[in-house]
Design a protein around this motif. Structure first.
Motif, mmCIF file in Angstrom:
data_model
loop_
_atom_site.group_PDB
_atom_site.id
_atom_site.type_symbol
_atom_site.label_atom_id
_atom_site.label_comp_id
_atom_site.label_asym_id
_atom_site.label_seq_id
_atom_site.Cartn_x
_atom_site.Cartn_y
_atom_site.Cartn_z
ATOM 1 N N LYS A 1 9.606 16.060 6.228
ATOM 2 C CA LYS A 1 10.772 15.742 7.072
ATOM 3 C C LYS A 1 10.649 16.416 8.444
ATOM 4 O O LYS A 1 10.881 15.782 9.492
ATOM 5 C CB LYS A 1 12.045 16.193 6.375
ATOM 6 N N THR B 1 13.190 12.792 16.515
ATOM 7 C CA THR B 1 14.412 12.268 15.905
ATOM 8 C C THR B 1 15.008 13.310 14.981
ATOM 9 O O THR B 1 14.386 14.337 14.687
ATOM 10 C CB THR B 1 14.117 11.003 15.080
ATOM 11 N N ILE C 1 18.513 7.939 10.531
ATOM 12 C CA ILE C 1 17.592 8.425 11.560
ATOM 13 C C ILE C 1 18.283 8.298 12.912
ATOM 14 O O ILE C 1 18.747 7.212 13.280
ATOM 15 C CB ILE C 1 16.288 7.607 11.568
ATOM 16 N N ILE D 1 16.651 13.421 11.109
ATOM 17 C CA ILE D 1 16.699 12.617 9.891
ATOM 18 C C ILE D 1 17.659 13.277 8.906
ATOM 19 O O ILE D 1 17.443 14.418 8.482
ATOM 20 C CB ILE D 1 15.300 12.478 9.259
ATOM 21 N N ALA E 1 9.940 6.572 13.397
ATOM 22 C CA ALA E 1 10.345 7.342 12.212
ATOM 23 C C ALA E 1 10.686 6.415 11.058
ATOM 24 O O ALA E 1 10.288 6.645 9.914
ATOM 25 C CB ALA E 1 11.537 8.231 12.552
ATOM 26 N N ARG E 2 11.441 5.361 11.366
ATOM 27 C CA ARG E 2 11.837 4.427 10.304
ATOM 28 C C ARG E 2 10.613 3.744 9.698
ATOM 29 O O ARG E 2 10.515 3.575 8.468
ATOM 30 C CB ARG E 2 12.804 3.388 10.871
ATOM 31 N N GLU F 1 10.333 14.480 12.073
ATOM 32 C CA GLU F 1 11.306 14.714 13.142
ATOM 33 C C GLU F 1 10.620 15.200 14.414
ATOM 34 O O GLU F 1 10.966 14.760 15.524
ATOM 35 C CB GLU F 1 12.347 15.743 12.675
#
Length: 354
Positions: free
Chosen positions: A81, A90, A105, A92, A116-117, A85
């Motif tokens: 994670k 981003t 997100i 999350i 990120a997605r 990020e």
């Protein structure tokens, strides 16, 4: 991995290539990581596989994720994670363990949220494939007449072939669970089960009713065959099935159901056509009588040590054994490792022909 022929992952109608991350893994680390290649989903090539919303804080995307998969996005000590990020700039947000919800997100730049997605989707797709299946689509063959003939088959096989290598009573299917498997699914929460049930009903409306005419299919179960190349080292022996009227309607329904479930993302594509068969003997049953499906259908090897049996005499003596006729009136979404009051697998949903 051949860099000229990378593994491709299909998500939401788009195709991404699977790139290995060159880094030193943590000892006993649970997660692996990889990301879609740069430019797969950039601002000048909008990603239509998911929704990215513009907000007062920038951009965000939401993805429903079954809680058992959270750990693969979090990673060991939160490392996956944090890396996502940092690299995508981003934030999350992941629900607490065991709480069903959405991963959110958030980022100031749309490209970061998209990146990120996309990477989360690829991670989830990879680890979902590693989960043991929880449900399967099946036709039940456990009608009384079929069960009676199956028990007669078992009795005669043990009487005439028990001296053959590996043949024993532990190899035989539970007569209450005789079935045809169409395909397997990994359904990790109630929402995914409902989605599968809804899709079954949609298939009924779209094509099943037209093929069946709203009536059961008369199917004969007769003859036995083996899965592997050498009958002297058999792992799976199955009964063959065919439509009594000689048509291919059963095969068409099976193939189209699997095609629709694969397209929805609920099922992985294994073969071009469903192999319609009813397992009657399986060496997996020898050690685990609850095992309801032989792994050779999907090409996945079993972690159990299998002791093959010599099926030559069985094939010779029972080549045309008649198990009987059965009226198939529904397709069931069956739950693995379960039983209902009849002894068959518990049903999470079903598509009825009538």
């Amino acid at each position: 991995m051949d860099v000229l022929r990378p593994t491709l992952v299909r998500i939401g109608g788009r195709v991404y290539r699977k790139n290995l991350i060159q880094e030193q893994p943590f000892p006993q680390e649970e997660e692996q990581d990889f990301c879609a290649g740069p430019g797969d989903c950039a601002d000048d090539d909008p990603c239509d596989a998911f929704v990215v919303e513009e907000t007062e804080r920038g951009f965000q995307s939401r993805v429903e994720v079954p809680s058992p998969l959270y750990k693969y996005i979090i990673g060991k000590k939160g490392e996956t994670k944090k890396r996502l990020e940092t690299e995508t700039r981003t934030s999350i947000s992941i629900p607490k363990p065991g709480v069903e919800g959405e991963i959110v997100i958030i980022g100031q730049h749309r490209s970061g949220v998209v990146s990120a997605r996309t990477r989360i989707d690829v991670l989830l797709d990879s680890f979902r494939k590693k989960q043991p299946f929880t449900h399967f689509l099946s036709f039940a063959l456990n009608q009384p007449a079929i069960q009676e003939r199956f028990l007669q088959f078992k009795e005669e096989v043990l009487e005439k072939c028990s001296q053959d290598h590996g043949v024993s009573s532990s190899l035989f299917q539970n007569p209450a669970k005789l079935h045809l498997t169409l395909g397997t699914l990994v359904l990790l929460n109630e929402q995914e089960i409902r989605k599968a049930c809804d899709l079954l009903q949609q298939c009924k409306e779209d094509f099943v009713d037209q093929i069946t005419g709203g009536k059961p299919l008369s199917v004969e179960v007769a003859g036995v065959e083996y899965m592997n190349d050498d009958p002297a080292t058999t792992d799976v022996l199955y009964a063959k099935v065919h439509m009594k009227d000689g048509s291919d309607r059963l095969q068409v329904i099976a193939d189209r159901l699997v095609e629709r479930f694969v397209a929805s993302g609920l099922m992985l594509k294994e073969w071009d056509r469903v192999k319609l068969h009813a397992t009657v003997m399986n060496t997996l049953f020898r050690k685990d009588p609850t095992e309801e499906r032989n792994n050779t259908i999907t090409g996945k090897s079993s972690c159990k040590e299998r002791e093959s049996f010599n099926g030559r005499n069985i094939l010779k003596l029972f080549e045309n054994f008649y198990f009987g006729e059965v009226q198939l009136d529904s397709v069931r979404l069956s739950q693995r490792f379960s039983s209902d009051t009849s002894g068959y697998y518990a049903t999470s949903g079903q598509l009825s022909f009538s």
